[in-house]
Motif scaffolding. Structure first.
Motif, PDB file in Angstrom:
ATOM      1  N   ILE A  88     164.735  18.712  34.430  1.00  0.00           N
ATOM      2  CA  ILE A  88     163.905  17.810  33.624  1.00  0.00           C
ATOM      3  C   ILE A  88     164.670  17.185  32.463  1.00  0.00           C
ATOM      4  O   ILE A  88     164.185  16.233  31.851  1.00  0.00           O
ATOM      5  N   GLU A  89     165.871  17.697  32.157  1.00  0.00           N
ATOM      6  CA  GLU A  89     166.615  17.169  31.007  1.00  0.00           C
ATOM      7  C   GLU A  89     166.814  15.653  31.048  1.00  0.00           C
ATOM      8  O   GLU A  89     166.708  14.984  30.014  1.00  0.00           O
ATOM      9  N   PRO A  90     167.065  15.044  32.239  1.00  0.00           N
ATOM     10  CA  PRO A  90     167.206  13.584  32.256  1.00  0.00           C
ATOM     11  C   PRO A  90     165.973  12.832  31.776  1.00  0.00           C
ATOM     12  O   PRO A  90     166.080  11.685  31.326  1.00  0.00           O
ATOM     13  N   LEU A  91     164.782  13.452  31.863  1.00  0.00           N
ATOM     14  CA  LEU A  91     163.578  12.810  31.338  1.00  0.00           C
ATOM     15  C   LEU A  91     163.711  12.510  29.853  1.00  0.00           C
ATOM     16  O   LEU A  91     163.154  11.540  29.343  1.00  0.00           O
ATOM     17  N   ILE A  92     164.440  13.368  29.146  1.00  0.00           N
ATOM     18  CA  ILE A  92     164.663  13.175  27.718  1.00  0.00           C
ATOM     19  C   ILE A  92     165.952  12.404  27.474  1.00  0.00           C
ATOM     20  O   ILE A  92     166.007  11.490  26.652  1.00  0.00           O
ATOM     21  N   GLU A  93     167.001  12.760  28.231  1.00  0.00           N
ATOM     22  CA  GLU A  93     168.319  12.185  27.957  1.00  0.00           C
ATOM     23  C   GLU A  93     168.394  10.688  28.236  1.00  0.00           C
ATOM     24  O   GLU A  93     168.943   9.927  27.435  1.00  0.00           O
ATOM     25  N   LEU A  94     167.848  10.244  29.364  1.00  0.00           N
ATOM     26  CA  LEU A  94     168.015   8.847  29.730  1.00  0.00           C
ATOM     27  C   LEU A  94     167.345   7.878  28.754  1.00  0.00           C
ATOM     28  O   LEU A  94     167.973   6.899  28.334  1.00  0.00           O
ATOM     29  N   PRO A  95     166.078   8.120  28.338  1.00  0.00           N
ATOM     30  CA  PRO A  95     165.520   7.235  27.310  1.00  0.00           C
ATOM     31  C   PRO A  95     166.318   7.293  26.007  1.00  0.00           C
ATOM     32  O   PRO A  95     166.509   6.270  25.334  1.00  0.00           O
ATOM     33  N   ALA A  96     166.793   8.499  25.648  1.00  0.00           N
ATOM     34  CA  ALA A  96     167.597   8.636  24.430  1.00  0.00           C
ATOM     35  C   ALA A  96     168.903   7.853  24.551  1.00  0.00           C
ATOM     36  O   ALA A  96     169.327   7.177  23.597  1.00  0.00           O
ATOM     37  N   MET A  97     169.542   7.923  25.709  1.00  0.00           N
ATOM     38  CA  MET A  97     170.793   7.196  25.910  1.00  0.00           C
ATOM     39  C   MET A  97     170.574   5.694  25.829  1.00  0.00           C
ATOM     40  O   MET A  97     171.404   4.955  25.281  1.00  0.00           O
ATOM     41  N   MET A  98     169.473   5.224  26.376  1.00  0.00           N
ATOM     42  CA  MET A  98     169.194   3.788  26.310  1.00  0.00           C
ATOM     43  C   MET A  98     168.937   3.344  24.877  1.00  0.00           C
ATOM     44  O   MET A  98     169.329   2.253  24.463  1.00  0.00           O
ATOM     45  N   LEU A  99     168.277   4.200  24.090  1.00  0.00           N
ATOM     46  CA  LEU A  99     168.068   3.884  22.677  1.00  0.00           C
ATOM     47  C   LEU A  99     169.399   3.863  21.937  1.00  0.00           C
ATOM     48  O   LEU A  99     169.656   2.974  21.106  1.00  0.00           O
ATOM     49  N   ILE A 100     170.272   4.816  22.252  1.00  0.00           N
ATOM     50  CA  ILE A 100     171.597   4.865  21.630  1.00  0.00           C
ATOM     51  C   ILE A 100     172.404   3.621  21.999  1.00  0.00           C
ATOM     52  O   ILE A 100     173.123   3.067  21.163  1.00  0.00           O
ATOM     53  N   VAL A 101     172.282   3.174  23.254  1.00  0.00           N
ATOM     54  CA  VAL A 101     172.949   1.940  23.676  1.00  0.00           C
ATOM     55  C   VAL A 101     172.504   0.774  22.808  1.00  0.00           C
ATOM     56  O   VAL A 101     173.318  -0.021  22.322  1.00  0.00           O
ATOM     57  N   LYS A 102     171.199   0.658  22.591  1.00  0.00           N
ATOM     58  CA  LYS A 102     170.666  -0.419  21.754  1.00  0.00           C
ATOM     59  C   LYS A 102     171.206  -0.335  20.332  1.00  0.00           C
ATOM     60  O   LYS A 102     171.579  -1.350  19.721  1.00  0.00           O
ATOM     61  N   ILE A 103     171.236   0.885  19.786  1.00  0.00           N
ATOM     62  CA  ILE A 103     171.710   1.063  18.405  1.00  0.00           C
ATOM     63  C   ILE A 103     173.181   0.685  18.294  1.00  0.00           C
ATOM     64  O   ILE A 103     173.590  -0.024  17.371  1.00  0.00           O
TER      65      ILE A 103
END
Length: 322
Positions: A294-309
């Protein structure tokens, strides 16, 4: 900027719910996992194809970056993860073990694609992959013994096989492809091939994510409460290490590209590898296995937010150079 570049965040984010939706179909769930590796393989082939060899030679000379990455990933991160586990998962020692296993293993494959998305130094990131892999294989049992009072073994043969398939082989084929393309006198044809693989990165990553989520769809939807428990410590880890990487980059006067690479190298995690280790080390602890899934459920949205930042940081640096 192409339309794919413009909408890449939306495309990748939508891959997750679509994967979960398709995963509710039994035959899709049964076979979806078979497509994750091929999609990642072609994606990495395209990434390596677009990087000149001279960039790798230059990246390997950056000893300071390698040392910095190792210290953050394998000295600082285990301590931070242990503290977060004690603070937020104290009621479940099993979850603490799973959390520690997951968060002390840096990603060794598709974070290169996120590095490319933020216009980071992909060759530099690629050079630390073997270092990250060796250290996590050697140190994971040590971390478990020290922080969780347990020891596990890693299947070295499986690790070596994964490195050959997901790193050495696409890299070698990319160099062969560049050699053959350079033999042709048609520059337009060569640039077209490079451009095609460059454009496919977002689509291939989205397809890999869809396949991953589809293969675990039923288990994920049945275990969303575990996601809620893990959300705070994982998000705090991302925030703390993001700030740390930015501070280190500024302190060492790294370029934006190198700082972005450092940030993603120290944030992205290797859940597929840790799942394999967990299955061998803790065969009777399904909760630990579930954490890796289930970790990708948290990691992938976080990574996309980090990409934006990071892209916002890059834009500001371009507009206001010092």
């Amino acid at each position: 900027m192409s339309k794919l570049d413009k909408y890449q965040t939306l495309i990748i984010f939508m891959a997750m719910p679509l994967g979960l939706l398709f995963g509710q179909v039994r035959i899709v769930e049964q076979y979806a996992d078979n497509f994750v590796t091929p999609f990642l393989f072609v994606m990495l082939f395209g990434a390596f194809l677009n990087i000149p060899l001279k960039d790798y030679r230059k990246a390997f000379t950056n000893i300071r970056f390698s040392i910095t990455t190792v210290l953050i990933n394998f000295a600082w991160t285990p301590i931070l993860v242990w503290l977060l586990g004690k603070l937020f998962l104290s009621n479940s020692p099993i979850m603490q073990i799973g959390f520690i296993m997951l968060m002390v293993t840096p990603c060794t494959d598709w974070y290169l694609i996120f590095t490319g998305m933020v216009k980071g130094n992909v060759p530099l990131s690629a050079t630390v992959l073997p270092v990250n892999l060796v250290f996590q294989v050697v140190l994971l049992p040590v971390y478990l013994l020290i922080f969780a009072g347990a020891s596990g073994t890693v299947n070295i043969q499986d690790v070596i096989t994964s490195v050959i398939i997901m790193l050495i082989l696409p890299f070698s084929l990319a160099q062969l492809g560049k050699f053959l393309l350079n033999k042709t006198q048609e520059c337009d044809k060569k640039e077209k091939v490079f451009g095609m693989f460059g454009s496919l990165q977002t689509i291939l990553l989205a397809m890999a994510i869809m396949a991953m989520f589809a293969s675990k769809g039923r288990n994920l939807l049945a275990s969303l409460n575990v996601v809620a428990v893990l959300l705070i410590p994982i998000v705090l880890f991302y925030i703390i290490n993001f700030i740390l990487a930015q501070m280190v980059g500024k302190g060492f006067h790294y370029s934006y590209e190198d700082t972005a690479s450092l940030t993603l190298t120290t944030i992205a995690k290797n859940s597929p590898m840790t799942l394999g280790v967990a299955l061998m080390a803790f065969p009777n602890e399904p909760l630990i296995h579930l954490i890796m899934i289930i970790e990708p459920l948290i990691e992938l949205p976080a990574m996309m937010l980090i990409v934006k930042i990071l892209l916002t940081v890059r834009k500001k640096r371009i507009e206001n150079p010092k």
